[in-house]
Enzyme design. Structure first.
Site, PDB file in Angstrom:
ATOM      1  N   GLY A  90       0.811  -1.219   0.000  1.00  0.00           N
ATOM      2  CA  GLY A  90       0.000   0.000   0.000  1.00  0.00           C
ATOM      3  C   GLY A  90       0.843   1.267   0.000  1.00  0.00           C
ATOM      4  N   GLY A  91       2.050   1.179  -0.578  1.00  0.00           N
ATOM      5  CA  GLY A  91       2.921   2.356  -0.667  1.00  0.00           C
ATOM      6  C   GLY A  91       3.701   2.641   0.610  1.00  0.00           C
ATOM      7  N   GLU A 112      17.061  -1.138  -3.830  1.00  0.00           N
ATOM      8  CA  GLU A 112      16.817  -1.201  -5.270  1.00  0.00           C
ATOM      9  C   GLU A 112      17.266   0.095  -5.894  1.00  0.00           C
ATOM     10  OE1 GLU A 112      12.827  -3.743  -6.057  1.00  0.00           O
ATOM     11  OE2 GLU A 112      12.648  -1.625  -6.474  1.00  0.00           O
ATOM     12  N   ILE A 168      14.385   4.127 -10.078  1.00  0.00           N
ATOM     13  CA  ILE A 168      14.251   4.350 -11.520  1.00  0.00           C
ATOM     14  C   ILE A 168      13.490   5.658 -11.726  1.00  0.00           C
ATOM     15  CG2 ILE A 168      13.504   3.378 -13.736  1.00  0.00           C
ATOM     16  CD1 ILE A 168      15.440   1.492 -12.407  1.00  0.00           C
ATOM     17  N   GLU A 197       3.197  -6.500 -10.896  1.00  0.00           N
ATOM     18  CA  GLU A 197       3.528  -5.095 -11.098  1.00  0.00           C
ATOM     19  C   GLU A 197       4.955  -4.941 -11.622  1.00  0.00           C
ATOM     20  OE1 GLU A 197       0.631  -2.895  -7.877  1.00  0.00           O
ATOM     21  OE2 GLU A 197       2.722  -3.143  -7.304  1.00  0.00           O
ATOM     22  N   GLU A 206       6.632  -6.361  -7.937  1.00  0.00           N
ATOM     23  CA  GLU A 206       6.038  -7.231  -6.927  1.00  0.00           C
ATOM     24  C   GLU A 206       4.793  -7.864  -7.527  1.00  0.00           C
ATOM     25  OE1 GLU A 206       3.813  -5.836  -3.662  1.00  0.00           O
ATOM     26  OE2 GLU A 206       3.021  -4.084  -4.679  1.00  0.00           O
ATOM     27  N   ARG A 223      -4.024 -11.003  -5.141  1.00  0.00           N
ATOM     28  CA  ARG A 223      -5.427 -10.697  -4.822  1.00  0.00           C
ATOM     29  C   ARG A 223      -6.013  -9.889  -5.965  1.00  0.00           C
ATOM     30  NH1 ARG A 223      -4.788  -5.211  -3.967  1.00  0.00           N
ATOM     31  NH2 ARG A 223      -2.838  -4.605  -2.988  1.00  0.00           N
TER      32      ARG A 223
HETATM   33  P1  ADP Z   1      -4.139  -1.635  -5.287  1.00  0.00           P
HETATM   34  O1  ADP Z   1      -3.462  -1.474  -6.585  1.00  0.00           O
HETATM   35  O2  ADP Z   1      -5.129  -2.726  -5.258  1.00  0.00           O
HETATM   36  O3  ADP Z   1      -4.610  -0.337  -4.752  1.00  0.00           O
HETATM   37  P2  ADP Z   1      -2.067  -1.095  -3.445  1.00  0.00           P
HETATM   38  O4  ADP Z   1      -0.934  -1.952  -3.015  1.00  0.00           O
HETATM   39  O5  ADP Z   1      -1.823   0.187  -4.128  1.00  0.00           O
HETATM   40  O6  ADP Z   1      -2.993  -2.056  -4.319  1.00  0.00           O
HETATM   41  O7  ADP Z   1      -2.982  -0.710  -2.194  1.00  0.00           O
HETATM   42  C1  ADP Z   1      -3.876  -1.607  -1.612  1.00  0.00           C
HETATM   43  C2  ADP Z   1      -3.982  -1.262  -0.145  1.00  0.00           C
HETATM   44  O8  ADP Z   1      -4.821  -0.130   0.063  1.00  0.00           O
HETATM   45  C3  ADP Z   1      -4.583  -2.383   0.622  1.00  0.00           C
HETATM   46  O9  ADP Z   1      -3.601  -3.272   1.070  1.00  0.00           O
HETATM   47  C4  ADP Z   1      -5.296  -1.651   1.750  1.00  0.00           C
HETATM   48  O10 ADP Z   1      -4.417  -1.408   2.816  1.00  0.00           O
HETATM   49  C5  ADP Z   1      -5.663  -0.338   1.169  1.00  0.00           C
HETATM   50  N1  ADP Z   1      -7.072  -0.231   0.726  1.00  0.00           N
HETATM   51  C6  ADP Z   1      -7.507   0.713  -0.116  1.00  0.00           C
HETATM   52  N2  ADP Z   1      -8.815   0.601  -0.326  1.00  0.00           N
HETATM   53  C7  ADP Z   1      -9.263  -0.444   0.348  1.00  0.00           C
HETATM   54  C8  ADP Z   1     -10.553  -1.071   0.513  1.00  0.00           C
HETATM   55  N3  ADP Z   1     -11.642  -0.649  -0.084  1.00  0.00           N
HETATM   56  N4  ADP Z   1     -10.628  -2.137   1.305  1.00  0.00           N
HETATM   57  C9  ADP Z   1      -9.543  -2.555   1.918  1.00  0.00           C
HETATM   58  N5  ADP Z   1      -8.325  -2.029   1.809  1.00  0.00           N
HETATM   59  C10 ADP Z   1      -8.158  -0.974   1.032  1.00  0.00           C
HETATM   60  P1  ADP Z   2       3.710  -1.561  -2.564  1.00  0.00           P
HETATM   61  O1  ADP Z   2       3.761  -2.965  -2.069  1.00  0.00           O
HETATM   62  O2  ADP Z   2       3.659  -0.573  -1.467  1.00  0.00           O
HETATM   63  O3  ADP Z   2       2.675  -1.376  -3.611  1.00  0.00           O
HETATM   64  P2  ADP Z   2       5.699  -1.443  -4.715  1.00  0.00           P
HETATM   65  O4  ADP Z   2       6.982  -2.195  -4.698  1.00  0.00           O
HETATM   66  O5  ADP Z   2       4.622  -1.954  -5.587  1.00  0.00           O
HETATM   67  O6  ADP Z   2       5.162  -1.306  -3.212  1.00  0.00           O
HETATM   68  O7  ADP Z   2       5.999   0.058  -5.101  1.00  0.00           O
HETATM   69  C1  ADP Z   2       4.987   1.042  -5.005  1.00  0.00           C
HETATM   70  C2  ADP Z   2       5.371   2.283  -5.798  1.00  0.00           C
HETATM   71  O8  ADP Z   2       6.624   2.812  -5.334  1.00  0.00           O
HETATM   72  C3  ADP Z   2       5.586   2.062  -7.288  1.00  0.00           C
HETATM   73  O9  ADP Z   2       4.397   2.077  -8.024  1.00  0.00           O
HETATM   74  C4  ADP Z   2       6.491   3.233  -7.633  1.00  0.00           C
HETATM   75  O10 ADP Z   2       5.768   4.420  -7.744  1.00  0.00           O
HETATM   76  C5  ADP Z   2       7.382   3.334  -6.403  1.00  0.00           C
HETATM   77  N1  ADP Z   2       8.612   2.523  -6.577  1.00  0.00           N
HETATM   78  C6  ADP Z   2       8.832   1.290  -6.106  1.00  0.00           C
HETATM   79  N2  ADP Z   2      10.059   0.833  -6.443  1.00  0.00           N
HETATM   80  C7  ADP Z   2      10.643   1.807  -7.155  1.00  0.00           C
HETATM   81  C8  ADP Z   2      11.929   1.961  -7.792  1.00  0.00           C
HETATM   82  N3  ADP Z   2      12.852   0.995  -7.748  1.00  0.00           N
HETATM   83  N4  ADP Z   2      12.191   3.126  -8.457  1.00  0.00           N
HETATM   84  C9  ADP Z   2      11.263   4.120  -8.495  1.00  0.00           C
HETATM   85  N5  ADP Z   2      10.049   4.030  -7.912  1.00  0.00           N
HETATM   86  C10 ADP Z   2       9.725   2.900  -7.248  1.00  0.00           C
HETATM   87 MG    MG Z   3       2.603  -2.363  -5.411  1.00  0.00          MG
END
Ligand code: ADP
Ligand code: ADP
Ligand code: MG
Length: 448
Positions: A164-165, A200, A203, A276, A289, A293
């Site tokens: 979730g960032g 990492e 980028i 992703e 990653e 789900r």
């Molecule tokens: P997605 O691309 O599905 O948004 P992210 O990794 O960006 O995946 O974020 C998902 C996270 O945001 C979930 O793990 C949860 O913590 C949160 N979240 C956002 N909206 C909801 C929702 N409607 N129900 C449950 N969790 C949510």
């Molecule tokens: P999460 O599990 O919180 O979703 P991610 O690994 O999917 O974590 O990364 C979430 C966001 O963080 C990406 O969509 C991107 O915007 C930024 N990010 C992650 N890794 C990198 C990277 N190596 N370089 C630049 N941005 C990154």
């Molecule tokens: Mg992600």
């Protein structure tokens, strides 16, 4: 076919799952916290069970209460929705231990992909490109400096169990690395119960491209194409998503989609999931990653492929085979989604709970709204601030943007602040219109 499903979530996603079940003539049980007693899923489901007080840890993360609710109401399956229990291997395992089908992948696939360090190692072994950085968890400061020197600053420190960032830091120098490493590990331990972090290469000006996977329990793995989710907040939360990704070289698209299928196969994946990727400005792409789900933005894939992903999740969990093959998946036109959240753009996007005194949601041809709110409903302060997803489809991107502008102009929410004015600005932005997208979009083009 499954007969009665407990929906182990709240909000728009609980509504989404209940809708699919009703169309499939499957009975539903909603679970809710005391803060959600009047919520839409509670009103729509056939039955509803209170599982605890408002804080998530006492309700939506309270596995014993959720499982008890499923047993006493005679459910044969649990749909975890998004967030909360959706990526918990132990919850999935607990479900099957008491004879409930978990609508999602196997606990082992969740586990393999849930730990981001292990997932990267699996991908490397499967021949899927990964971002340069540490091979495993950072052992000590000396190793961190060595890797940073090799790949060059800026770098990202990422928590292996993050999501979730959350749990991502960018550092620009040895000094900053020294300052942040221990903090990142402590924070990872405190937030996710796992101190492991990895490094990492950062980028710059990357695009976030992700691929929707649909796989059955008989070995068929399909991809349903990609989505672009580059428009993100500074905290890496997605705001606007689209399908297909605009201006993507068809050869790169094919390679990314093939890599996603390879990734899913490498962990024996079944059900819906998303792989992703980072797409670098030079055209190189890297595995980032896998989310094991359904995703919030699954709707843009649905409107373009006309496949119902939630129904497919249920059919797959019922043991059904995918009756489509890869060459039968068709992509038509363009889908765009925005996430409307109860956050105040005037106050640095602070979440604002409260009472929705009146509400008008957009409609018209090919406008879809997935939401849990209604006129007179309350937005509780305890959970994610998203209140609606507005999704549009049209035959090309330009028309889809025009439709989104029209839909946002129709939308009215009174009583609480929302980021609606900000979303309107994004879709009217000339850089957005010409699809000049990167994860730095908001910082680059929306700061005035
Ligand atoms: P997605 O691309 O599905 O948004 P992210 O990794 O960006 O995946 O974020 C998902 C996270 O945001 C979930 O793990 C949860 O913590 C949160 N979240 C956002 N909206 C909801 C929702 N409607 N129900 C449950 N969790 C949510
Ligand atoms: P999460 O599990 O919180 O979703 P991610 O690994 O999917 O974590 O990364 C979430 C966001 O963080 C990406 O969509 C991107 O915007 C930024 N990010 C992650 N890794 C990198 C990277 N190596 N370089 C630049 N941005 C990154
Ligand atoms: Mg992600």
């Amino acid at each position: 076919m499954l007969k009665k499903i407990l929906v182990a979530n709240r909000g728009d996603i609980a509504v989404r799952v209940i809708r699919a079940c009703q169309e499939m003539k499957i009975a539903t049980v909603a679970v809710y916290s005391q803060a959600d007693a009047d919520s839409l899923p509670v009103r729509l489901a056939d039955q509803a069970v209170c599982i605890g007080p408002p804080p998530s840890k006492d309700s939506y993360l309270n596995a014993p209460n959720i499982l008890s609710a499923a047993v006493i109401t005679g459910c044969d399956a649990v749909h975890p929705g998004i967030g909360f229990m959706a990526e918990s291997a132990s919850f999935a395992e607990a479900c099957s231990a008491i004879g409930l089908k978990f609508i999602g992948p196997s606990p082992s696939a969740i586990e393999k992909m849930g730990d981001k360090i292990a997932a990267k190692a699996t991908m490397r072994a499967a021949g899927v490109p990964v971002v340069p950085g540490t091979d495993g968890a950072v052992k000590d400061e000396a190793e961190a400096f060595k890797v940073a020197a090799k790949i060059g600053y800026p770098i990202k420190i990422k928590a292996s169990a993050g999501g979730g960032g959350r749990g991502i830091r960018t550092v620009f120098s040895d000094d900053e690395l020294a300052q942040n490493l221990k903090m990142a590990q402590n924070e990872a331990e405190a937030s996710f119960g796992n101190p492991d972090v990895y490094i990492e290469k950062h980028i710059d000006l990357m695009r976030h491209i992700e691929v929707q996977i649909l796989a059955d329990e008989h070995g068929t793995v399909l991809h349903l194409g990609e989505r672009d989710c580059s428009i993100q907040t500074a905290r890496h939360q997605k705001m606007v998503e689209e399908c297909p990704a605009p201006n993507l070289d068809p050869r790169v698209r094919k390679k990314i989609c093939d890599a996603a299928v390879k990734a899913a196969k490498a962990v024996g994946y079944a059900n819906a999931g998303t792989v992703e990727f980072i797409l670098a400005p030079d055209g190189e792409f890297y595995f980032m990653e896998m989310n094991t789900r359904l995703q919030i933005e699954h709707c843009v894939t649905e409107v373009v492929t006309r496949l119902d992903l939630v129904k497919w999740q249920i059919k797959i969990a019922s043991g059904q085979k995918l009756d489509i093959s890869q060459r039968h998946v068709e992509w038509n036109g363009h889908g765009i989604e925005v996430r409307l959240t109860a956050r105040d753009p005037e106050r640095d996007f602070a979440p604002c709970a409260g009472h929705i005194s009146s509400l008008h949601l957009p409609g018209g041809p090919n406008v879809r709204v997935d939401t849990q709110v209604y006129s007179g409903s309350d937005v509780p302060p305890y959970y994610d601030p998203m209140i609606a997803k507005i999704i549009v489809w049209d035959s090309n991107r330009e028309m889809a943007i025009a439709k989104m502008q029209r839909a946002l102009n129709e939308t009215l929410v009174s009583g609480i602040a929302t980021d609606l004015p900000y979303l309107k600005k994004i879709v009217a932005n000339p850089y957005f219109k010409r699809a000049d997208l990167s994860t730095s979009f908001l910082q680059l083009h929306m700061m005035d």
